[in-house]
Scaffold this motif. Structure first.
Motif, mmCIF file in Angstrom:
data_model
loop_
_atom_site.group_PDB
_atom_site.id
_atom_site.type_symbol
_atom_site.label_atom_id
_atom_site.label_comp_id
_atom_site.label_asym_id
_atom_site.label_seq_id
_atom_site.Cartn_x
_atom_site.Cartn_y
_atom_site.Cartn_z
ATOM 1 N N VAL A 88 0.810 -1.217 0.000
ATOM 2 C CA VAL A 88 0.000 0.000 0.000
ATOM 3 C C VAL A 88 0.842 1.264 0.000
ATOM 4 N N ASN A 89 2.135 1.124 0.254
ATOM 5 C CA ASN A 89 3.008 2.302 0.274
ATOM 6 C C ASN A 89 4.314 1.978 -0.430
ATOM 7 N N PRO A 90 4.281 1.834 -1.740
ATOM 8 C CA PRO A 90 5.515 1.461 -2.459
ATOM 9 C C PRO A 90 6.567 2.561 -2.464
ATOM 10 N N GLN A 91 6.224 3.739 -1.952
ATOM 11 C CA GLN A 91 7.188 4.837 -1.956
ATOM 12 C C GLN A 91 8.397 4.536 -1.065
ATOM 13 N N ASN A 92 8.212 3.627 -0.069
ATOM 14 C CA ASN A 92 9.351 3.297 0.797
ATOM 15 C C ASN A 92 9.978 1.952 0.449
ATOM 16 N N ASN A 93 9.675 1.462 -0.760
ATOM 17 C CA ASN A 93 10.181 0.150 -1.165
ATOM 18 C C ASN A 93 11.625 0.182 -1.648
ATOM 19 N N SER A 94 12.145 1.370 -1.897
ATOM 20 C CA SER A 94 13.506 1.474 -2.442
ATOM 21 C C SER A 94 14.357 2.391 -1.581
ATOM 22 N N LEU A 95 15.645 2.101 -1.581
ATOM 23 C CA LEU A 95 16.600 2.947 -0.869
ATOM 24 C C LEU A 95 17.927 2.880 -1.588
ATOM 25 N N SER A 96 18.590 4.021 -1.658
ATOM 26 C CA SER A 96 19.900 4.079 -2.309
ATOM 27 C C SER A 96 21.009 4.040 -1.265
ATOM 28 N N GLY A 97 22.075 3.366 -1.612
ATOM 29 C CA GLY A 97 23.237 3.323 -0.742
ATOM 30 C C GLY A 97 24.270 4.375 -1.108
ATOM 31 N N ILE A 98 23.864 5.309 -1.969
ATOM 32 C CA ILE A 98 24.761 6.374 -2.405
ATOM 33 C C ILE A 98 24.299 7.695 -1.794
ATOM 34 N N GLY A 99 25.206 8.460 -1.269
ATOM 35 C CA GLY A 99 24.856 9.742 -0.680
ATOM 36 C C GLY A 99 24.535 10.785 -1.731
ATOM 37 N N MET A 100 23.651 11.736 -1.368
ATOM 38 C CA MET A 100 23.272 12.805 -2.285
ATOM 39 C C MET A 100 24.493 13.669 -2.614
ATOM 40 N N GLU A 101 24.689 13.979 -3.896
ATOM 41 C CA GLU A 101 25.811 14.810 -4.317
ATOM 42 C C GLU A 101 25.656 16.239 -3.773
ATOM 43 N N LYS A 102 26.756 16.911 -3.571
ATOM 44 C CA LYS A 102 26.736 18.261 -3.014
ATOM 45 C C LYS A 102 26.265 19.275 -4.052
ATOM 46 N N GLY A 103 25.635 20.335 -3.564
ATOM 47 C CA GLY A 103 25.229 21.432 -4.434
ATOM 48 C C GLY A 103 23.861 21.290 -5.047
ATOM 49 N N VAL A 104 23.219 20.123 -4.868
ATOM 50 C CA VAL A 104 21.890 19.930 -5.446
ATOM 51 C C VAL A 104 20.854 20.531 -4.504
ATOM 52 N N THR A 105 19.965 21.346 -5.058
ATOM 53 C CA THR A 105 18.888 21.945 -4.276
ATOM 54 C C THR A 105 17.569 21.713 -4.999
#
Length: 869
Positions: free
Chosen positions: A642-659
């Motif tokens: 019922v909530n597939p939005q939490n079905n995935s996760l990345s093991g890579i950190g967010m790159e700097k400077g992205v807003t």
């Protein structure tokens, strides 16, 4: 089944360092393993009537009812008059002082219980007109060849006979004779009725004779009244019946026609003999034969004589307007049967009923090969007023059905010849044991028919919000108790999905199919209960599935699996990773998780449902060799999360400077730039989607700054309106299936506005808007994406997902319960130099549909008239 050793788990936990990924928020879990894995789920032990292994016991019994029926169809008065003679056999260990029969025509009386309990605003089972119901002329017991009147009472749709002499046990018999009459309603709760076509009335006659209630070892007499939604529970026996009608009518019925030479003309007989030996459809009666008198014997009336062996019911249909075709059915044993279709000339055509017999032949042959051989000599499809209804050897399907819709309804109704015609479950109590089982085998069949001509892969995730809604009813409810809007889920789709998951994700096809066939074979022409089915599947498959039956059939538990964290050992991905998953709602199911690494390696891990026996969190070791790009649960969308939005996760950190601002700008630039978007004064998009062979036409019109009109129609159904939305300034009109759908809350209004807004990104920098970039990458269809949550001036929060590489918007949904998730792909240029998604996964009235754009034109001068309610 592989489990990580305790010692290894402790070592990994000791060396673990919280590295690059952990799910945001940390939702509170509603999971309780004690409610799912309940050791006391099964209420009773086996007995001599029904074994603990799910088979009929050594002393299993059921009563029997054999019928001799003779009726006359009066086409001037639209009435049926006749006599039923029932030979009833009491095989029970109980002497019977009274008998109960069903008189279902009484539901059409103005004062019926079914009418009293029908919704005021109508519905499928509401009466449109009323009759006098079953007009009983006399009730008799035949003793020593003489008819003796008996004391009887009619209570709504039930008739009780009070016997002078108790019917003894051990196979004692009695004969009941009833003279009766009823008027045929035009609309008979979508199970029978009559309709006038160009060339005459089509009569579809069912529930047409007083028939015995079931007396069994579970309830005794089963006397739930017929109120519309609940179907039937009937004894088995032989049916010998005749129908007398005007000679120019074709009559078709359950079972074998015993006197073809008396009712067929030589021309019709010759064609029928060809059809019986043909794998291709042969016309028996075509349009030219409707006016030729040589297509029927030169008499005023004819009596059609049918016999149906070992059935629980019979039905028939009659019309002078019938076109008629037929073909041979080839059964696995080498036996042959006949597939035939009768339908009005309005339904003729290769896109419609001219393929009906092909469909009948195919589904009968497929089901016979896969599950259990078809047991009747003829399979007849009737096109008329009834949308879809099943009886032994004959089904009624809407004459308006076409293409994939006709395949679907034909396949479904004939699938009922296995459930409940062969396996005789109690439909009055357990609709899912016929509708759900049948819907399940329909999906198996459709995948095979004509190389998948009408097969559409299911997306359980997209079906989950409606199927597991807040007002859902448990499957294990009487149909008349289930809310009308939810009956399609509780009786059909949810049990079918459960069996599919059991077959494909839990047991595997071979184990499931063996167990399911065992259940069918054990209970063919008998009366199983749900517990008989559960026990039979457990024993034949060799698996204690009580936890699954418990959660899926008796509760409204939901599924919400989530990836909680990805952690690297010693902060070094090459040493391996620990992936932690959570179960956040009440239901437990197996886990499939796809893992993709930065170096391109990927693998899929499968874990059994038993990982959830000790709680709602599970950590497993993964032998990573580089950083994990993402881990995704249920990548093929086979589970109703019922909530597939939490079905995935990345093991890579967010790159700097992205807003959030940089993500939005990248999107605007990717689709043409801010100025080009602002230059759009109006936009018209025409798209098409297909569901079960039907084309859905979606026309979307926009005019800046605040006008929108969206129409979704079905062209083949006279442009029937599925959805109509008009937004004009502050006013909103939303219609679904032609009815106004009220928007009662601020959040609902905001969700509709957000869903249909053109280029909302142009407003994000204005006063009253706030945009927040999620610190974790999201995963949309196997690709990394940015998530920007935007709150508008009205407080509505919309989540927008933008592809990590292209910047294009790939998904959006409103942050309200059961919000429609929209996915976008295949961006193409249109005439003003902007890019639009030419493929959109959407939903209409809860039905997931993929729309593909056929045309998109901008600045054509739309007037305000296009946005009038």
């Amino acid at each position: 089944m592989k489990y990580t050793k305790l010692t290894l788990s402790l070592l990994l936990c000791a060396a673990m360092f919280k590295a690059h990924a952990q799910s945001a928020g940390g939702s509170k879990s509603n999971y309780d393993q004690h409610k799912v894995f309940n050791p006391l789920f099964y209420p009773d032990k086996g007995n001599e009537f029904r074994s603990a292994g799910g088979a009929p016991g050594v002393k299993y019994w059921q009563n029997r009812a054999d019928y001799k029926l003779n009726v006359v169809l009066d086409t001037a008065k639209h009435s049926v008059t006749g006599t039923t003679l029932i030979t009833y056999t009491n095989n029970s260990p109980d002497p019977l002082a009274f008998l109960w029969l069903q008189v279902d025509q009484n539901i059409y009386k103005a004062d019926s219980r079914g009418e009293a309990t029908s919704p005021v605003d109508g519905g499928r089972f509401n009466n449109k007109t009323f009759t006098q119901g079953d007009e009983i002329k006399g009730v008799y017991i035949i003793k020593n060849g003489k008819a003796e009147k008996v004391d009887y009472v009619v209570t709504d749709t039930r008739l009780q006979i009070k016997l002078k002499d108790t019917l003894r046990t051990g196979g004692a018999k009695t004969q009941i004779k009833i003279d009766y009459k009823f008027d045929v309603p035009e609309y008979g709760t979508d199970r029978m009725g009559r309709k006038l076509y160009k060339n005459g009335w089509v009569y579809e006659i069912a529930q047409w004779y007083p028939r015995m209630e079931v007396y069994d070892d579970v309830t005794g007499w089963n006397v739930i009244p017929y109120m519309g939604a609940s179907e039937f529970y009937l004894e088995y026996g032989n049916f010998d019946y005749t129908v007398t009608a005007p000679a120019n009518l074709v009559v078709v019925g359950s079972g074998e026609l015993l006197n073809p030479t008396e009712v067929f003309s030589p021309k019709i007989m010759s064609r029928m003999n060809v059809a019986k030996n043909s794998d291709k459809t042969v016309m028996i009666k075509d349009s030219v034969d409707l006016v030729n008198k040589d297509s029927y014997p030169a008499k005023a009336s004819l009596t059609w004589h049918f016999f149906c062996k070992n059935a629980r019911d019979v039905s028939w249909a009659a019309s002078k307007a019938f076109l008629w075709d037929a073909a041979r059915i080839n059964l696995p044993s080498g036996k042959k049967a006949l597939a035939q279709s009768v339908y009005p000339i309005e339904s003729k055509g290769q896109g419609a009923w001219s393929r009906s017999t092909e469909y009948v032949k195919a589904c009968i042959e497929l089901y016979s090969k896969e599950w259990f051989e078809y047991t009747y000599p003829v399979a007849t499809n009737v096109g008329g007023i009834v949308g879809g209804m099943e009886y032994p050897g004959i089904v009624f399907c809407s004459s308006q059905s076409q293409g994939g819709g006709l395949w679907e309804v034909t396949n479904h109704e004939f699938g009922h010849n296995w459930f409940p015609m062969i396996v005789g479950s109690n439909e009055r109590k357990y609709a899912w044991m016929d509708e759900g089982f049948n819907t399940f085998i329909n999906k198996v069949d459709t995948k095979v028919f004509n190389n998948g001509e009408y097969f559409e892969p299911a997306d359980a995730q997209k079906a989950a919000p409606a199927m597991f809604s807040a007002d859902a009813d448990p499957i294990m409810n009487t149909p008349d108790v289930i809310q009308p809007d939810y009956l399609g889920y509780a009786a059909y789709e949810k049990p079918a999905m459960g069996l599919t998951i059991l077959r494909e994700q839990i047991l595997g096809e071979k184990r499931f199919d063996y167990a399911f066939k065992t259940y069918i074979k054990r209970w063919a022409f008998k009366h199983p209960t749900p517990w008989d089915f559960f026990h039979s599947m457990d024993n034949a498959a060799g698996e204690d599935l009580s936890w699954f039956w418990n959660e899926w059939f008796t509760t409204t538990m939901k599924l919400d699996q989530s990836v909680k964290a990805i952690d690297y050992i010693d902060n070094d991905p090459t040493k391996g990773a620990l992936i932690t998953i959570e179960n956040l709602e009440g239901m437990a199911l197996p886990v499939t998780i796809a893992v993709k690494e930065e170096n391109g390696n990927s693998s899929t891990i499968k874990l059994p449902a038993e990982i959830w026996q000790r709680g709602g969190t599970w950590t497993f070791a993964y032998k990573s060799t580089s950083k994990i790009t993402y881990a995704t649960l249920d990548p093929d969308h086979v589970l109703p999360d019922v909530n597939p939005q939490n079905n995935s996760l990345s093991g890579i950190g967010m790159e700097k400077g992205v807003t959030s601002a940089s993500v939005i700008k990248a999107y605007i630039d990717a689709v043409g730039g801010q100025q080009r978007l602002k230059d759009i004064n109006d936009l018209t998009i025409t798209a098409e989607g297909n569901v079960q062979g039907y084309t859905f036409l979606k026309v979307s019109k926009y005019k800046t700054p605040d006008k929108t009109a969206i129409d979704v129609t079905v062209p083949k159904y006279n442009n029937f309106s599925l959805s109509h939305v008009v937004i004009n300034g502050d006013s909103i009109l939303l219609k679904q299936n032609g009815r106004v759908a009220p928007l009662s809350t601020k959040s609902e209004i905001g969700a509709v506005r957000a869903r249909y807004k053109l280029f909302p990104e142009l407003d994000f920098g204005k006063q009253g808007y706030s945009a927040v970039l999620d610190t974790n990458y999201q995963v949309v269809n196997g690709q990394l994406a940015y998530l920007v949550s935007v709150a508008g001036p009205d407080g509505t929060v919309v989540k927008y997902f933008y592809d990590y590489k292209t910047g294009l918007k790939v998904k959006q949904f409103t942050d309200v319960p059961n919000a429609t998730v929209m996915e976008f792909s295949d961006y193409q240029n249109v005439n003003t130099g902007i890019k639009l998604p030419f493929t959109e996964m959407n939903s209409v009235n809860g039905q997931p549909i993929q729309f593909k754009v056929k045309s998109a034109t901008a600045n054509i001068g739309l007037t305000n008239d296009a946005f009038v309610k």
